[in-house]
Design an enzyme around this catalytic site. Structure first.
Site, PDB file in Angstrom:
ATOM      1  N   LYS A  35      16.463  -2.400   3.148  1.00 52.98           N
ATOM      2  CA  LYS A  35      15.524  -3.187   2.347  1.00 52.98           C
ATOM      3  C   LYS A  35      16.151  -3.510   0.991  1.00 52.98           C
ATOM      4  O   LYS A  35      17.200  -2.953   0.636  1.00 52.98           O
ATOM      5  CB  LYS A  35      14.202  -2.449   2.211  1.00 52.98           C
ATOM      6  CG  LYS A  35      14.266  -1.094   1.566  1.00 52.98           C
ATOM      7  CD  LYS A  35      13.026  -0.290   1.951  1.00 52.98           C
ATOM      8  CE  LYS A  35      13.118   1.117   1.468  1.00 52.98           C
ATOM      9  NZ  LYS A  35      12.394   1.391   0.260  1.00 52.98           N
ATOM     10  N   ARG A  71       0.957   7.233   0.635  1.00 49.26           N
ATOM     11  CA  ARG A  71       1.273   5.791   0.571  1.00 49.26           C
ATOM     12  C   ARG A  71       0.839   5.197   1.903  1.00 49.26           C
ATOM     13  O   ARG A  71      -0.311   5.379   2.293  1.00 49.26           O
ATOM     14  CB  ARG A  71       2.764   5.632   0.238  1.00 49.26           C
ATOM     15  CG  ARG A  71       3.160   4.298  -0.333  1.00 49.26           C
ATOM     16  CD  ARG A  71       4.608   4.257  -0.821  1.00 49.26           C
ATOM     17  NE  ARG A  71       5.591   4.469   0.232  1.00 49.26           N
ATOM     18  CZ  ARG A  71       6.909   4.415   0.070  1.00 49.26           C
ATOM     19  NH1 ARG A  71       7.427   4.158  -1.108  1.00 49.26           N
ATOM     20  NH2 ARG A  71       7.729   4.615   1.073  1.00 49.26           N
ATOM     21  N   HIS A  99       6.879   9.838   6.145  1.00 47.37           N
ATOM     22  CA  HIS A  99       7.851   9.709   5.056  1.00 47.37           C
ATOM     23  C   HIS A  99       7.698  10.886   4.107  1.00 47.37           C
ATOM     24  O   HIS A  99       6.583  11.265   3.758  1.00 47.37           O
ATOM     25  CB  HIS A  99       7.627   8.385   4.315  1.00 47.37           C
ATOM     26  CG  HIS A  99       8.714   8.052   3.346  1.00 47.37           C
ATOM     27  ND1 HIS A  99      10.057   8.095   3.669  1.00 47.37           N
ATOM     28  CD2 HIS A  99       8.672   7.662   2.040  1.00 47.37           C
ATOM     29  CE1 HIS A  99      10.778   7.754   2.614  1.00 47.37           C
ATOM     30  NE2 HIS A  99       9.966   7.493   1.618  1.00 47.37           N
ATOM     31  N   ARG A 115      16.176   7.888   9.281  1.00 47.97           N
ATOM     32  CA  ARG A 115      16.074   6.600   8.552  1.00 47.97           C
ATOM     33  C   ARG A 115      16.886   6.703   7.283  1.00 47.97           C
ATOM     34  O   ARG A 115      16.441   7.274   6.308  1.00 47.97           O
ATOM     35  CB  ARG A 115      14.610   6.401   8.142  1.00 47.97           C
ATOM     36  CG  ARG A 115      13.826   5.509   8.956  1.00 47.97           C
ATOM     37  CD  ARG A 115      12.408   5.244   8.476  1.00 47.97           C
ATOM     38  NE  ARG A 115      11.849   6.019   7.421  1.00 47.97           N
ATOM     39  CZ  ARG A 115      11.086   7.103   7.569  1.00 47.97           C
ATOM     40  NH1 ARG A 115      10.774   7.545   8.763  1.00 47.97           N
ATOM     41  NH2 ARG A 115      10.620   7.737   6.521  1.00 47.97           N
ATOM     42  N   TYR A 124      22.308  -5.500 -32.072  1.00 52.00           N
ATOM     43  CA  TYR A 124      20.912  -5.662 -32.507  1.00 52.00           C
ATOM     44  C   TYR A 124      20.309  -4.351 -32.996  1.00 52.00           C
ATOM     45  O   TYR A 124      20.557  -3.286 -32.409  1.00 52.00           O
ATOM     46  CB  TYR A 124      20.054  -6.128 -31.329  1.00 52.00           C
ATOM     47  CG  TYR A 124      20.304  -7.543 -30.888  1.00 52.00           C
ATOM     48  CD1 TYR A 124      20.111  -8.616 -31.761  1.00 52.00           C
ATOM     49  CD2 TYR A 124      20.700  -7.810 -29.578  1.00 52.00           C
ATOM     50  CE1 TYR A 124      20.322  -9.915 -31.332  1.00 52.00           C
ATOM     51  CE2 TYR A 124      20.907  -9.107 -29.145  1.00 52.00           C
ATOM     52  CZ  TYR A 124      20.720 -10.159 -30.032  1.00 52.00           C
ATOM     53  OH  TYR A 124      20.917 -11.435 -29.617  1.00 52.00           O
ATOM     54  N   CYS A 134      23.323  -5.861 -25.057  1.00 47.84           N
ATOM     55  CA  CYS A 134      22.636  -7.152 -25.232  1.00 47.84           C
ATOM     56  C   CYS A 134      22.411  -7.800 -23.861  1.00 47.84           C
ATOM     57  O   CYS A 134      22.792  -7.239 -22.840  1.00 47.84           O
ATOM     58  CB  CYS A 134      23.484  -8.084 -26.101  1.00 47.84           C
ATOM     59  SG  CYS A 134      24.020  -7.361 -27.649  1.00 47.84           S
ATOM     60  N   ASP A 193      23.824 -10.419 -22.404  1.00 50.73           N
ATOM     61  CA  ASP A 193      25.009 -10.867 -21.668  1.00 50.73           C
ATOM     62  C   ASP A 193      26.289 -10.186 -22.134  1.00 50.73           C
ATOM     63  O   ASP A 193      27.367 -10.477 -21.627  1.00 50.73           O
ATOM     64  CB  ASP A 193      25.205 -12.380 -21.875  1.00 50.73           C
ATOM     65  CG  ASP A 193      23.901 -13.105 -21.839  1.00 50.73           C
ATOM     66  OD1 ASP A 193      23.292 -13.119 -20.763  1.00 50.73           O
ATOM     67  OD2 ASP A 193      23.467 -13.620 -22.900  1.00 50.73           O
TER      68      ASP A 193
HETATM   69  C1  LIG Z   1       9.848   4.530   4.339  1.00 48.76           C
HETATM   70  C2  LIG Z   1      11.253   4.783   3.912  1.00 48.76           C
HETATM   71  N1  LIG Z   1      12.100   5.361   4.762  1.00 48.76           N
HETATM   72  C3  LIG Z   1      13.386   5.625   4.438  1.00 48.76           C
HETATM   73  C4  LIG Z   1      13.875   5.288   3.198  1.00 48.76           C
HETATM   74  C5  LIG Z   1      15.321   5.594   2.876  1.00 48.76           C
HETATM   75  O1  LIG Z   1      15.408   6.526   1.867  1.00 48.76           O
HETATM   76  P1  LIG Z   1      16.832   6.955   1.270  1.00 48.76           P
HETATM   77  O2  LIG Z   1      17.358   5.776   0.565  1.00 48.76           O
HETATM   78  O3  LIG Z   1      16.497   8.082   0.359  1.00 48.76           O
HETATM   79  O4  LIG Z   1      17.658   7.358   2.425  1.00 48.76           O
HETATM   80  C6  LIG Z   1      13.022   4.705   2.259  1.00 48.76           C
HETATM   81  C7  LIG Z   1      13.539   4.385   0.936  1.00 48.76           C
HETATM   82  O5  LIG Z   1      12.907   4.187  -0.038  1.00 48.76           O
HETATM   83  C8  LIG Z   1      11.679   4.441   2.628  1.00 48.76           C
HETATM   84  O6  LIG Z   1      10.826   3.875   1.762  1.00 48.76           O
END
Ligand SMILES: Cc1ncc(COP(=O)(O)O)c(C=O)c1O
Length: 384
Positions: free
Chosen positions: A42, A140, A169, A226, A271, A318, A320
């Site tokens: 993702k 969640r 999760h 995962r 700045y 800054c 850039d």
């Molecule tokens: C639902 C879910 N599964 C797996 C992962 C993967 O987690 P990680 O990057 O800690 O391996 C994430 C990451 O945010 C997640 O939201």
């Protein structure tokens, strides 16, 4: 005509695809052989660039891709017509019809979702694949574990749905093994309460990168993991047991010196005048700032590598540009000199974890905060 792509680079990320492939293979080899590999890609593959990353993970043998939303799933569909894809986010009502069109698996957490997706599957004449998500303490997505059996029954009774996975999760796999163990137990108890569960036909998964430290071995119902961060060669926390897996960083972050100048003692830098030179100094003005992903929180805290030496960031970063102290670098430095923000230069290294700590954040956020303006350079494409 000159295109912007052919211009000299001012700030760029290098993505080592061969390291990514090696990492997947190392992670797999550290797990029991029946465990399937769900690659979490993702957020543009954690900022690494989704098309290149997913293509290489396909080559390395990922079993399933997990993405946050439809747009990401469609990007993977352009690479492969049939590689399995799971949407980790909730599917909005008006998104549901695309699940059938793009052959995507949805995450389901409640009865209204089951009803909506069932209707889509029936209209399409082909069941929609779903992974039932169980909330074991993340608060969640997912059905609360005590109500999971009823949702499972509803999915099994829906002719427009095909159950292809069940997952949960972890909320604190990186720092709370007891709570993680509790989540595992609650998940397994829910699975065991499901009538006619056929584990062989399902992805049964919980482990994110940190979870891998305690993945149960043979004989457990878990049959998939995962993985996000670890496949990019970054540990979920500094003392991770996963350090023994020896993954390599895939991402490094680079910029250049735009200008070198000498300034007298007492001069204030950048700045807000938050830094005053204590001695006469030589400084370099770099061609990267917070609009590239060099967080403003690194002001007066971070450092960069020039000729393999650490040069502290002076004053505020800054939009850039940023300014670093060159005083300890004895070599002559001129405009154009390469600078490492994250990664190795000679024997020196700034790890993503250290950079993230300066920025007061976590590696996940650092990687996904590298902006569009930063060119991704793909090293070691296939065949190298
Ligand atoms: C639902 C879910 N599964 C797996 C992962 C993967 O987690 P990680 O990057 O800690 O391996 C994430 C990451 O945010 C997640 O939201």
């Amino acid at each position: 005509m000159t295109t912007t792509a052919s211009l000299p680079l001012r700030c760029w990320a290098e993505i080592d695809l061969a390291a990514l492939e090696r990492n997947l293979k190392l992670i797999r080899a550290s797990l029991p052989p029946h465990i399937r590999y769900v690659a979490v890609v993702k957020a543009d593959a954690y900022g690494h660039g989704l098309p290149h990353t997913a293509a290489r993970l396909m080559h390395a043998g990922a079993d399933l891709f997990a993405v946050a939303n439809l747009a990401e799933a469609m990007t993977i569909r352009e690479l492969s017509a049939d590689w399995p894809i799971l949407l980790l986010g909730a599917t909005l009502p008006e998104e549901a019809r695309y699940l059938a069109e793009y052959d995507l698996a949805a995450t389901v957490s409640d009865l209204p979702e089951v009803a909506r997706l069932n209707a889509i599957g029936q209209t399409a004449g082909k069941p929609i694949a779903v992974h039932l998500k169980i909330d074991t303490g993340m608060g969640r997505l997912g059905v609360w574990h005590e109500q999971a059996q009823a949702l499972y029954a509803a999915i099994r009774a829906a002719p427009g749905l095909q159950l292809t996975g069940v997952f949960t999760h972890f909320a604190s796999a990186d720092d709370n093994p007891e709570f993680t163990a509790l989540q595992r137990r609650l998940f397994l108890a829910a699975l065991q309460s499901f009538p006619d569960l056929d584990p062989a036909s399902l992805f049964l998964h919980a482990d994110n990168s940190a979870g891998l430290e305690t993945t149960p071995g043979e004989g457990s119902l878990f049959n998939a993991v995962r993985v996000g961060l670890l496949q990019f060669g970054v540990l979920p926390h500094p003392h991770s047991l996963l350090a023994r897996v020896h993954t390599e960083p895939v991402f490094s972050f680079h910029t250049r010196v735009g200008l070198v100048k000498s300034l007298p003692r007492g001069t204030s830098i950048s700045y807000g005048r938050t830094y005053q030179l204590r001695t006469d100094a030589r400084v370099a003005v770099l061609t990267a700032g917070y609009a590239d992903g060099l967080a403003r929180a690194c002001s007066n805290r971070g450092a960069v590598l020039i000729r393999g030496q650490r040069c502290p960031i002076l004053g505020r970063v800054c939009m850039d540009q940023s300014i670093v102290d060159l005083t300890t670098v004895t070599d002559e430095i001129v405009s154009g000199e390469p600078v490492v923000l994250v990664g190795k230069q000679g024997a020196a290294e700034i790890a993503l974890g250290e950079f993230s700590a300066w920025a007061g954040t976590i590696p996940w956020e650092t990687l996904t905060s590298v902006t569009k303006r930063v060119t991704r350079i793909y090293k070691t494409p296939l065949g190298v």
